[in-house]
Design an enzyme around this catalytic site. Structure first.
Site: not given
Length: 354
Positions: A20, A22, A200, A203, A281-282
């Site tokens: 996961h 991006h 996703h 969340e 994630d980011d």
């Protein structure tokens, strides 16, 4: 809670898969400014420090506004190549051995960047990374859920000439007001094409979105999924059916899903038998790559050596790797945790090239 030094070192060194992340979310402010200068893109921030200081998010949407602004500097294959190689170097240093990387073509095609430029730039970097770092990777094309399903269909069809360069599709961006069923038809089409399916869910959205992603979209893996804890029957189902959740602790904290990581559902889900995995994630926006996320979780929660071993195993078991390669990575995890130091697998960041 202070993390035991020996456990901290084993967390840093254990082989991991990242499922996961991006790729656009790995774009560090320094690189954003370099690319802006290279491409003559004017940014609404005077300096790297001003941009980084804007990373005070109140929710998912406030993050996405800055995320899309940052992506505006990505215009050429070289830009996508440089961004991807920068991520690989950081991931390899954290002992990530395999990554299944999300990319958002709509973020770029809406700005007039051809999808071929996006895919070729990222994929060429990953091919080089395989040779240079023994870094294994795959790409997952994500649809932006705040856009229409028709736009998602158009994106999928535009990507099909490059079908050999991605293994699946996902669903990201704003969860609120964009339930999984909005994309039922395009996911059915992707399934017909033999693509892996992830989404996703759970969340900022409710536990019901996790159930709907499984039942309507027929996904194989849930990204985030932390709100599943609100539905005990769903937790039992995730454990029984071995449906992995790709959890991102620092993201959850930064976006106020769990402002205090001591309240995070990760340990409860893991103890219930759900195949939880940990990811970044980011990371350029949320304050840390893989090891930073592991360390934050272990500092906040009563997680043990046994949990670390299980999380490492889960990351490879939940991957879309072919069975033989998956077994090889699982054997590396086993040797690391239960072998002798001389049998520990080498760090790919320092291993010689093939």
């Amino acid at each position: 809670m202070t993390l035991d030094a020996a456990l901290a070192e084993r967390i840093r060194q254990t082989p991991k898969a990242e499922l996961h992340v991006h790729i656009e979310g790995t774009l560090e402010p320094e690189l954003i400014f370099r690319l802006a200068q290279r491409n003559r893109v004017k940014l609404p921030y005077a300096s790297v420090e001003a941009l980084r200081s804007a990373y005070a998010f109140t929710d998912l949407q406030s993050f996405l506004d800055i995320y899309y602004a940052g992506a505006s500097v990505l215009l050429t294959e070289e830009d996508f190549f440089d961004m991807t190689m920068a991520y690989v170097q950081r991931a390899a240093a954290d002992n990530v051995r395999h990554a299944e990387i999300f990319f958002d073509p709509q973020t770029h095609t809406a700005r007039g960047v051809d999808i071929e430029v996006v895919i070729d730039g990222i994929a060429d970097a990953l091919a080089q990374a395989h040779t240079q770092y023994h870094f294994s990777s795959s790409l997952i094309l994500c649809f932006l859920r705040h856009l229409s399903e028709e736009d998602a269909f158009a994106t999928l069809e535009a990507a099909l000439p490059y079908r050999d360069r991605f293994i699946g599709v996902g669903l990201d961006s704003s969860e609120r007001g964009n339930p999984p069923e909005k994309f039922a038809r395009v996911f059915a089409r992707a399934r017909e094409l033999g693509l892996h399916l992830v989404a996703h869910a759970g969340e900022e959205g409710p536990a019901q979105y996790v159930s709907d992603a499984l039942d309507i979209l027929k996904v194989e893996r849930i990204d985030h999924g932390v709100r599943a804890i609100d539905d005990p029957a769903l937790v039992q189902r995730l454990a029984r059916e071995r449906i992995a959740l790709t959890v991102c602790p620092l993201s959850n904290q930064k976006l106020k899903v769990y402002p205090d990581l001591r309240d995070h559902s990760l340990k409860q889900l893991l103890d219930a038998g759900v195949p939880v995995t940990l990811h970044s994630d980011d990371p350029a926006y949320f304050g840390g790559y893989m090891n930073a996320n592991w360390e934050a979780a272990f500092e906040a929660l009563p997680l043990t050596d046994a949990d670390a071993y299980q999380l490492a195993r889960n990351s490879f078991e939940a991957s879309f790797l072919p069975p033989a390669r998956k077994a090889d990575y699982l054997a590396q995890v086993e040797r690391f945790w239960h072998g002798t130091p001389s049998t520990f697998p080498a760090n790919p960041a320092t291993a010689p090239s093939a």
